[in-house]
Scaffold this motif. Structure first.
Motif, PDB file in Angstrom:
ATOM      1  N   GLU A 322       0.804  -1.224   0.000  1.00  0.00           N
ATOM      2  CA  GLU A 322       0.000   0.000   0.000  1.00  0.00           C
ATOM      3  C   GLU A 322       0.836   1.274   0.000  1.00  0.00           C
ATOM      4  OE1 GLU A 322      -2.706  -0.266   3.258  1.00  0.00           O
ATOM      5  OE2 GLU A 322      -3.579  -2.180   2.591  1.00  0.00           O
ATOM      6  N   MET A 323       2.094   1.195   0.415  1.00  0.00           N
ATOM      7  CA  MET A 323       2.974   2.368   0.443  1.00  0.00           C
ATOM      8  C   MET A 323       4.324   1.979  -0.141  1.00  0.00           C
ATOM      9  SD  MET A 323       2.078   3.915   4.231  1.00  0.00           S
ATOM     10  CE  MET A 323       3.043   5.407   3.930  1.00  0.00           C
ATOM     11  N   ALA A 324       4.316   1.622  -1.384  1.00  0.00           N
ATOM     12  CA  ALA A 324       5.523   1.111  -2.040  1.00  0.00           C
ATOM     13  C   ALA A 324       6.686   2.081  -1.863  1.00  0.00           C
ATOM     14  CB  ALA A 324       5.247   0.889  -3.523  1.00  0.00           C
ATOM     15  N   GLY A 325       7.833   1.528  -1.463  1.00  0.00           N
ATOM     16  CA  GLY A 325       9.028   2.347  -1.323  1.00  0.00           C
ATOM     17  C   GLY A 325       9.241   2.923   0.050  1.00  0.00           C
ATOM     18  N   ILE A 326       8.336   2.646   1.011  1.00  0.00           N
ATOM     19  CA  ILE A 326       8.527   3.181   2.353  1.00  0.00           C
ATOM     20  C   ILE A 326       9.815   2.589   2.945  1.00  0.00           C
ATOM     21  CG2 ILE A 326       7.065   1.379   3.378  1.00  0.00           C
ATOM     22  CD1 ILE A 326       6.278   3.413   5.517  1.00  0.00           C
ATOM     23  N   ASN A 327      10.599   3.454   3.530  1.00  0.00           N
ATOM     24  CA  ASN A 327      11.944   3.074   3.973  1.00  0.00           C
ATOM     25  C   ASN A 327      11.940   2.639   5.439  1.00  0.00           C
ATOM     26  OD1 ASN A 327      14.799   2.824   3.946  1.00  0.00           O
ATOM     27  ND2 ASN A 327      15.018   4.883   4.785  1.00  0.00           N
ATOM     28  N   TYR A 328      11.174   1.569   5.744  1.00  0.00           N
ATOM     29  CA  TYR A 328      11.168   1.094   7.121  1.00  0.00           C
ATOM     30  C   TYR A 328      12.441   0.296   7.406  1.00  0.00           C
ATOM     31  CZ  TYR A 328       9.256  -3.241   5.049  1.00  0.00           C
ATOM     32  OH  TYR A 328       9.045  -4.367   4.295  1.00  0.00           O
ATOM     33  N   ARG A 329      12.705   0.093   8.704  1.00  0.00           N
ATOM     34  CA  ARG A 329      13.924  -0.624   9.076  1.00  0.00           C
ATOM     35  C   ARG A 329      13.740  -2.127   8.865  1.00  0.00           C
ATOM     36  NH1 ARG A 329      16.461  -3.581  12.974  1.00  0.00           N
ATOM     37  NH2 ARG A 329      18.655  -3.064  13.408  1.00  0.00           N
ATOM     38  N   ILE A 330      14.547  -2.696   7.984  1.00  0.00           N
ATOM     39  CA  ILE A 330      14.578  -4.142   7.785  1.00  0.00           C
ATOM     40  C   ILE A 330      15.533  -4.727   8.821  1.00  0.00           C
ATOM     41  CG2 ILE A 330      15.290  -5.970   6.193  1.00  0.00           C
ATOM     42  CD1 ILE A 330      14.309  -4.195   3.913  1.00  0.00           C
ATOM     43  N   PRO A 331      15.126  -5.758   9.539  1.00  0.00           N
ATOM     44  CA  PRO A 331      15.949  -6.249  10.647  1.00  0.00           C
ATOM     45  C   PRO A 331      17.304  -6.793  10.191  1.00  0.00           C
ATOM     46  CG  PRO A 331      14.127  -7.751  10.198  1.00  0.00           C
ATOM     47  CD  PRO A 331      13.870  -6.521   9.396  1.00  0.00           C
ATOM     48  N   THR A 332      18.272  -6.662  11.074  1.00  0.00           N
ATOM     49  CA  THR A 332      19.621  -7.162  10.828  1.00  0.00           C
ATOM     50  C   THR A 332      19.710  -8.618  11.281  1.00  0.00           C
ATOM     51  OG1 THR A 332      20.513  -4.959  11.231  1.00  0.00           O
ATOM     52  CG2 THR A 332      22.067  -6.798  11.323  1.00  0.00           C
ATOM     53  N   PRO A 333      20.143  -9.546  10.418  1.00  0.00           N
ATOM     54  CA  PRO A 333      20.259 -10.948  10.832  1.00  0.00           C
ATOM     55  C   PRO A 333      21.301 -11.120  11.928  1.00  0.00           C
ATOM     56  CG  PRO A 333      20.334 -10.735   8.429  1.00  0.00           C
ATOM     57  CD  PRO A 333      20.477  -9.359   8.996  1.00  0.00           C
ATOM     58  N   GLY A 334      21.067 -12.121  12.770  1.00  0.00           N
ATOM     59  CA  GLY A 334      22.063 -12.519  13.751  1.00  0.00           C
ATOM     60  C   GLY A 334      22.810 -13.740  13.238  1.00  0.00           C
TER      61      GLY A 334
END
Length: 388
Positions: A322-334
């Motif tokens: 619904e909000m293409a391109g929103i720059n949310y934080r993608i989690p960092t793998p452990g």
């Protein structure tokens, strides 16, 4: 000439003021002078314009936040206008001007049918206790129905119970704690994470685990992320049944001047803001009220698992659609290396982990992590959302 007349009409500082002070952001000369009539003319002008805007929009203004925080030491002492006002009204120090200023502001707001709100400082009085600076609840403004937004709950700073003291004292309180709802704080101490750290670190868990009516209970780390000694809350006031009626809401905060560039707003807000929504709009969860600690911890783990799965598998994919391109934080793998294999984990499910073994950053064409990765080479792992 018009510009000069305009400045004189709404002048906020005494030209003869020789006070030396600096705000916490490093600014000099940034505080209104409460001894000038033009200061109150300015306040009235701004409020009248805001009231008119809201009326025109069909959403009449009901509350207005009048600031009131971070007045630095040294302010006003060199203002002849202030010194004259102190003498005229028989006041002992510039600290007493707090009540002069907000008394006048309240009178202005009353003409528009408004009651003041402001940061916690509007609800306290500075004094000394055992020879040290202290703050006490100022009862005068509570009786007028004023609303205080309380940010200071940092463990070890001495104001851990301020929100509860104010609510118990009759103030309507909006909980705005830096430790859990200041979204301009960095996710963690990784130097790649943007944000401040003066009030601690703020990840997805911090807003979610906040308990509005008993926030001591889940305060388990200090500003640096180290285990917190629960003795820091010894002797602190707890919320009474009367005070509970005066907790009127929660507020998340993000100071835009700290973002450092375009595109950072969504990264700092999302997914943290889901935790705020959960605490603000849902009733107390079972883990917040369970009296048995072991049972409460088990209930919390179950609730946290449901929450992160909902965020990662439903809410963030919905934003992608619904909000293409929103720059949310993608989690960092452990990553964990053991027995010649690299094991991976991720704190928010729903993302695809891809890896390389040649030291290059993974791309959408890199191999998918479907189990332990052979540790041969320089292993790098990244999480990808549905849109790549």
């Amino acid at each position: 000439v018009k510009a000069m007349a305009g400045n004189a009409q709404y002048r906020l500082t005494d030209p003869a003021d020789r006070s030396v002070y600096r705000s916490v952001q490093g600014y000099p000369d940034n505080v209104m002078d409460p001894a000038l009539e033009t200061t109150y003319r300015f306040v009235d002008k701004v409020v009248s314009e805001l009231v008119a805007m809201h009326r025109e929009a069909g959403a009449p203004l009901k509350n207005i936040h009048m600031g009131g925080d971070e007045v630095p030491n040294g302010v006003w002492v060199g203002s002849p206008a202030v010194q004259a006002l102190l003498q005229k009204q028989g006041l002992r120090s510039v600290v007493d001007l707090w009540y002069v200023f907000y008394g006048r502001v309240a009178d202005i707001l009353k003409t528009y049918g408004l009651v003041p709100s402001g940061w916690e400082e509007i609800a306290v009085r500075k004094t000394r206790l055992n020879g040290r600076p202290a703050q006490i609840v100022n009862p005068g403004f509570a009786e007028r129905g004023w609303r205080a937004y309380v940010w200071n709950n940092v463990p070890g700073w001495g104001a851990e119970d301020l929100a509860y003291r104010l609510a118990n004292g009759g103030y309507d309180v909006v909980l705005s704690p830096v430790t859990n709802f200041y979204f301009d704080l960095a996710w963690n101490s990784n130097p790649d994470e943007r944000g401040l750290d003066w009030g601690g670190y703020l990840d997805l868990r911090k807003p979610f685990e906040f308990i509005p009516f008993d926030y001591y209970r889940n305060a388990r780390t200090d500003r640096a992320g180290n285990p917190l000694n629960p003795a820091v809350f010894n002797g602190k006031d707890r919320l009474s049944e009367y005070g509970r009626q005066h907790i009127v809401g929660l507020q998340g905060n993000l100071w835009s001047e700290t973002l450092g560039g375009e595109g950072r707003l969504e990264y700092m807000l999302v997914p943290k803001i889901f935790g705020l929504a959960e605490r603000a709009w849902a009733s107390d969860p079972d883990w917040a009220t369970a009296t048995d600690t072991t049972k409460a911890d088990s209930l919390f783990r179950n609730a946290w698992s449901r929450f992160v799965n909902t965020v990662g598998k439903r809410e963030l994919p919905r934003l992608d659609r619904e909000m293409a391109g929103i720059n949310y934080r993608i989690p960092t793998p452990g990553l964990k290396s053991a027995g010649g294999l690299v094991y991976t984990s991720i704190e928010v499910p729903g993302f695809t982990l891809r890896y390389t073994t040649d030291g290059n950053d993974p791309t959408v064409r890199s191999a998918v992590d479907n189990g332990p990765i052979s540790a041969r080479g320089n292993v790098r792992v990244a999480a990808f959302n549905a849109s790549g």
